[in-house]
Design a protein around this motif. Structure first.
Motif, PDB file in Angstrom:
ATOM      1  N   VAL A 246       0.824  -1.211   0.000  1.00 26.71           N
ATOM      2  CA  VAL A 246       0.000   0.000   0.000  1.00 26.71           C
ATOM      3  C   VAL A 246       0.859   1.263   0.000  1.00 26.71           C
ATOM      4  O   VAL A 246       0.440   2.313  -0.515  1.00 26.71           O
ATOM      5  N   PHE A 247       2.063   1.170   0.571  1.00 25.38           N
ATOM      6  CA  PHE A 247       2.938   2.345   0.584  1.00 25.38           C
ATOM      7  C   PHE A 247       3.601   2.562  -0.773  1.00 25.38           C
ATOM      8  O   PHE A 247       3.655   3.687  -1.276  1.00 25.38           O
ATOM      9  N   ILE A 248       4.077   1.486  -1.403  1.00 23.93           N
ATOM     10  CA  ILE A 248       4.851   1.616  -2.636  1.00 23.93           C
ATOM     11  C   ILE A 248       3.960   1.803  -3.859  1.00 23.93           C
ATOM     12  O   ILE A 248       4.276   2.583  -4.756  1.00 23.93           O
ATOM     13  N   TYR A 249       2.840   1.099  -3.902  1.00 25.87           N
ATOM     14  CA  TYR A 249       2.027   1.054  -5.123  1.00 25.87           C
ATOM     15  C   TYR A 249       1.604   2.442  -5.581  1.00 25.87           C
ATOM     16  O   TYR A 249       1.564   2.744  -6.771  1.00 25.87           O
ATOM     17  N   ARG A 547      -7.220  -2.211  16.895  1.00 27.27           N
ATOM     18  CA  ARG A 547      -7.675  -0.813  16.833  1.00 27.27           C
ATOM     19  C   ARG A 547      -8.087  -0.487  15.399  1.00 27.27           C
ATOM     20  O   ARG A 547      -7.282  -0.047  14.578  1.00 27.27           O
ATOM     21  N   GLY A 548      -9.350  -0.732  15.066  1.00 29.02           N
ATOM     22  CA  GLY A 548      -9.824  -0.564  13.695  1.00 29.02           C
ATOM     23  C   GLY A 548      -9.674   0.846  13.160  1.00 29.02           C
ATOM     24  O   GLY A 548      -9.220   1.052  12.034  1.00 29.02           O
ATOM     25  N   LEU A 549     -10.051   1.848  13.958  1.00 29.22           N
ATOM     26  CA  LEU A 549      -9.958   3.233  13.507  1.00 29.22           C
ATOM     27  C   LEU A 549      -8.512   3.640  13.294  1.00 29.22           C
ATOM     28  O   LEU A 549      -8.167   4.262  12.274  1.00 29.22           O
ATOM     29  N   LEU A 550      -7.637   3.298  14.228  1.00 31.68           N
ATOM     30  CA  LEU A 550      -6.232   3.656  14.102  1.00 31.68           C
ATOM     31  C   LEU A 550      -5.594   2.946  12.920  1.00 31.68           C
ATOM     32  O   LEU A 550      -4.774   3.536  12.194  1.00 31.68           O
ATOM     33  N   PHE A 551      -5.972   1.691  12.701  1.00 31.90           N
ATOM     34  CA  PHE A 551      -5.462   0.947  11.550  1.00 31.90           C
ATOM     35  C   PHE A 551      -5.851   1.663  10.254  1.00 31.90           C
ATOM     36  O   PHE A 551      -5.022   1.824   9.340  1.00 31.90           O
ATOM     37  N   THR A 552      -7.085   2.115  10.174  1.00 31.13           N
ATOM     38  CA  THR A 552      -7.559   2.822   8.981  1.00 31.13           C
ATOM     39  C   THR A 552      -6.810   4.127   8.772  1.00 31.13           C
ATOM     40  O   THR A 552      -6.399   4.462   7.655  1.00 31.13           O
ATOM     41  N   VAL A 553      -6.604   4.874   9.866  1.00 29.78           N
ATOM     42  CA  VAL A 553      -5.899   6.156   9.763  1.00 29.78           C
ATOM     43  C   VAL A 553      -4.475   5.953   9.258  1.00 29.78           C
ATOM     44  O   VAL A 553      -4.002   6.669   8.371  1.00 29.78           O
ATOM     45  N   LEU A 554      -3.763   4.976   9.801  1.00 32.33           N
ATOM     46  CA  LEU A 554      -2.388   4.718   9.374  1.00 32.33           C
ATOM     47  C   LEU A 554      -2.340   4.242   7.929  1.00 32.33           C
ATOM     48  O   LEU A 554      -1.392   4.554   7.197  1.00 32.33           O
ATOM     49  N   THR A 555      -3.356   3.491   7.500  1.00 26.17           N
ATOM     50  CA  THR A 555      -3.415   3.073   6.098  1.00 26.17           C
ATOM     51  C   THR A 555      -3.574   4.280   5.187  1.00 26.17           C
ATOM     52  O   THR A 555      -2.905   4.392   4.152  1.00 26.17           O
ATOM     53  N   VAL A 556      -4.446   5.206   5.579  1.00 25.84           N
ATOM     54  CA  VAL A 556      -4.640   6.421   4.790  1.00 25.84           C
ATOM     55  C   VAL A 556      -3.341   7.219   4.709  1.00 25.84           C
ATOM     56  O   VAL A 556      -2.969   7.717   3.639  1.00 25.84           O
ATOM     57  N   VAL A 557      -2.638   7.339   5.818  1.00 30.26           N
ATOM     58  CA  VAL A 557      -1.365   8.080   5.829  1.00 30.26           C
ATOM     59  C   VAL A 557      -0.356   7.417   4.905  1.00 30.26           C
ATOM     60  O   VAL A 557       0.332   8.094   4.121  1.00 30.26           O
ATOM     61  N   ALA A 558      -0.251   6.084   4.968  1.00 26.57           N
ATOM     62  CA  ALA A 558       0.705   5.367   4.120  1.00 26.57           C
ATOM     63  C   ALA A 558       0.411   5.598   2.646  1.00 26.57           C
ATOM     64  O   ALA A 558       1.325   5.740   1.823  1.00 26.57           O
ATOM     65  N   VAL A 559      -0.873   5.673   2.299  1.00 28.86           N
ATOM     66  CA  VAL A 559      -1.269   5.887   0.910  1.00 28.86           C
ATOM     67  C   VAL A 559      -1.036   7.332   0.489  1.00 28.86           C
ATOM     68  O   VAL A 559      -0.534   7.612  -0.605  1.00 28.86           O
TER      69      VAL A 559
END
Length: 777
Positions: A246-249, A547-559
């Motif tokens: 998700v970070f590289i793509y 931590r579902g919300l935190l997982f989502t936030v970090l995914t958004v940041v990585a993208v």
């Protein structure tokens, strides 16, 4: 222990499976038709059924109708079981289902009518885009509310990929479809030229990544272990696979624009990150294949495992080939050729198509409470489908390499060995017939699947699945600070800083930073991946998975790191800031002709980007630069050359040649496979809408004067009459026909201000004086 009963909603899963199979057969049938049209041009039987209009319908039907419905079926089915919770709202679930089908029907109506944005994988007109956004929001709300109300607190790996899909597609779709409407069926995007090219392929490549890859990987991580009756091979590998992917793509989109007018820094970033994608992609492939260890003996008899094993293998092949094609030297040969078509279909037919088949063959018997109707037919489907894929991609690989080599071939005495572009077209027509056979065979296999699933459903009955879930006390969660400031996040932050720095330093320093970033990524990942938690404690990722919300936030940041670093520097400088360029905006008539060009899908066969190679400049003219497409909404660089590049077409041939070429392409280009466009002579331009188009572009920064906007219709009619009068010596054509407008546009391509007179004198200084772009160059 206290329990509560959960009844899963599988009715909507059955609906999405049915929709996927039906739309899959329809989309593949349209694909067979467009393949026939390239092999045998008379198959273009009507203007609404021409290649230029059906090709976008084919891609949208396969991507959003077939694969989209398959994704939703898999997500709704697996998410409920992984979270041990029924979907949050039945009303939202069915609003999602019927809304998505309505969007597909709307696309199937508007695209053949020529109502399109003219952007690959984003052709839908703005009212449908709004509907897509609303339906996607409904889906996202239902998913995240189910996530919030879940009974299983641990987030399994498939859920990670579903989260990444939902949040990333939201960002991609919104940014790429920012538009300014001019009517119900027409609009102009807010980006133009180089900016639009970068944004479009940032979206286009990552639509493949986050719509055709990440959700399918989530499905792989759930259904493949279920079918194999074995756990996922490596939990640690799945963590590395997810976050690195998700970070590289998101950075890799510019590899679609190598050797073009795109700034070098963006091309370099796209190439570097595309090559880096080898590692996470193959990590996921190996995780899938090695999950099948111990189940190899079942492959001989179990069609589900056959399809899954082949699908993951095709995923590995496609994700090896993609990074290879992103190397500049390889791209110089392959880009604009059928090689890319073969590459795309290896992924679409092999990865997406076979994963869908495997999931359906496993899922439908469980949804209807009986065994698959015919395993023999399913096995035949596998071998038929595999043969069809191989025939298809081998034909396209041969065709693509042939085209690339013929385009650059030099004669013994110098110059091009094949100066007539049509020679390179007729040389590959046999491969088009071979592709047609391969695609038809693959479609036949899918018809067998549809029959097999239908018979399974008819001989069974819908199953209602209910489970008793223990009600457990809420476990204390790790402090969010411990997760947010954990080592993986700090590593990602350092990498983000290094990679953003690459865009603002010189080439040598950029290379050094790239090496340092790669070393930091590898060493940091190894250190984190093999670090062990203290006894009785969870790892950093174990804490995050609760931590579902935190997982989502970090995914958004990585993208977003990659998206912001690539897109923001390019769009920060607007069109207003570059309006001193010598490139003159299109006249009102030329703009109408350009809209005809887009509506007919001419960009699906013609490029407008001459790359910096001697064989291209010798064949097509001066190398393209960023000013050439400054006022192009949308850009028209193209991604395939079935016909020649048109970037310098203006003035190359007289007006009459273009008229004859559109009415009967073989009269001017013997051997051409282009369909006839006689309907352009019958269809008329609505000049009453021309003013609104110029006004919209003026608001977007195109330097039209208020006088030009006010008199747009009169100017367009005046220029059209001039062209029609010149043509009247040889052919009668209505001045307000789409054909005349298209001729005006084609004659404008590649012409700069020095070759033109102003389209209108300054306010108060006289009447209209139009440019004339006829005659041979």
């Amino acid at each position: 222990m206290e329990t509560k009963r959960i009844v899963y909603d599988d009715q909507v899963v059955r609906a999405f499976v049915l929709a996927s199979v039906v739309w899959g057969i329809v989309g593949m049938l349209v694909g067979v038709i467009v393949a026939l049209q390239l092999a045998w041009w008379p198959a273009n039987v009507h203007e609404m059924l021409s290649f230029g209009r059906l090709r976008p319908l084919h891609t949208n039907a396969v991507i959003f109708a077939f694969v989209g419905n398959m994704i939703f079926a898999g997500v709704y089915h697996s998410t409920q079981r992984l979270l041990k919770a029924r979907t949050w709202s039945d009303k939202l679930t069915w609003a999602h289902f019927w809304g998505w089908q309505a969007i597909i029907v709307a696309a199937a109506i508007t695209l053949p009518l020529g109502l399109t944005q003219g952007k690959e994988y984003a052709e839908l007109i703005w009212p449908i885009d709004v509907a897509v956004a609303v339906v996607w929001l409904v889906f996202a709300t239902n998913f995240f509310m189910t996530l919030k109300e879940r009974n299983e607190k641990h987030l399994y790996v498939a859920i990670w990929f579903y989260i990444a899909t939902i949040v990333t597609i939201t960002v991609l779709y919104v940014v790429n479809n920012l538009q300014l409407p001019t009517s119900l069926g027409h609009s102009y995007g807010v980006f133009a030229g180089v900016q639009d090219a970068l944004v479009q392929w940032w979206y286009g490549h990552n639509a493949v990544a986050f719509f055709l890859t990440t959700p399918i990987l989530g499905i792989m991580y759930y259904y493949l272990p279920k079918a194999a009756e074995r756990p996922v091979y490596s939990y640690r590998l799945s963590i590395i696979h997810f976050w690195s992917l998700v970070f590289i793509y998101i950075w890799a989109g510019p590899h679609h624009l190598l050797n073009t007018a795109l700034p070098d820094w963006a091309q370099t970033l796209g190439m570097i990150f595309s090559v880096m994608l080898w590692a996470p992609s193959w990590g996921g492939m190996l995780n899938g294949l090695l999950t099948l260890r111990g189940a190899w003996d079942k492959l001989r008899d179990d069609p589900v495992l056959k399809f899954f094993a082949a699908a993951v293998t095709f995923y590995g092949m496609a994700t090896f080939e993609g990074p290879m094609l992103s190397i500049r030297s390889v791209s110089s040969l392959a880009h604009y050729t059928d090689w890319i078509i073969g590459h795309v279909h290896a992924g679409a037919l092999g990865w997406n198509g076979f994963m869908a088949a495997g999931m359906f063959y496993w899922l439908v018997p469980r949804l209807y409470g009986r065994e698959l109707y015919s395993k023999t037919a399913a096995n035949w489907h596998f071998w038929i489908g595999t043969f069809g894929i191989l025939l298809y991609i081998v034909a396209m690989y041969i065709s693509g390499v042939t085209q690339g080599l013929m385009w650059r071939a030099e004669a013994d005495g110098g110059g091009l060995l094949y100066p007539n572009f049509v020679e390179t077209v007729t040389a590959v027509v046999p491969m088009y017939w071979m592709r047609l056979i391969g695609g038809t065979v693959y479609l036949l296999g899918f018809v067998v699947l549809g029959w097999n699933l239908l018979m399974t459903a008819r001989h069974g009955k819908p199953v209602e699945t209910a489970v008793d879930v223990p009600v457990e006390p809420e476990e204390p969660k790790a402090p969010w600070q411990e997760i947010v400031f954990g080592k993986p996040v700090m590593l990602t932050f350092v990498l983000g800083v290094l990679l953003v720095a690459m865009a603002v330093v010189n080439e040598l320093a950029s290379t050094v930073i790239a090496v340092v970033a790669l070393a930091v990524a590898l060493l940091g990942t190894i250190a984190i991946g093999f670090g062990k938690a203290k006894h009785g404690e969870k790892t950093w990722h174990g804490m995050l998975e609760g931590r579902g919300l935190l997982f989502t936030v970090l995914t958004v940041v990585a993208v977003l790191i990659g998206g912001v670093a690539e897109i923001l520097p390019s769009v920060a400088i607007g069109v207003h800031d570059r309006s001193t360029t010598p490139q003159q905006p299109y006249t009102a008539l030329e703009l109408e002709g350009r809209d005809v060009y887009v509506a007919e899908g001419c960009y699906t066969c013609h490029s407008q980007m001459i790359r910096p190679f001697t064989w291209e400049s010798a064949r097509f003219g001066a190398i393209s630069d960023d000013d050439d497409s400054l006022w192009d909404y949308p850009f028209q660089w193209g991604s395939k050359r079935t016909g020649p590049d048109l970037a310098r077409e203006g003035g190359r041939y007289p007006d009459l040649w273009h008229v004859n070429h559109m009415l009967d392409p073989r009269s001017t280009s013997p051997g051409s496979i282009m369909p006839a466009y006689a309907h352009l002579g019958r269809n008329h331009v609505d000049f009453d809408r021309t003013r609104g188009k110029l006004l919209a572009l003026q608001n977007l920064g195109v330097p039209y004067s208020h006088e030009q906007v006010a008199h747009a219709a009169d100017d367009a009619r005046e220029q059209a009459r001039g062209i029609a009068e010149r043509l009247s010596r040889d052919v009668e054509v209505d001045s307000d026909s789409e054909l005349v407008a298209l001729v005006a546009y084609l004659q404008r391509l590649g012409r700069v201000r020095s070759e033109f007179e102003p389209t209108r004198a300054p306010d108060g200084e006289g009447g209209v004086e139009v440019s004339r772009a006829g005659g041979a160059r």
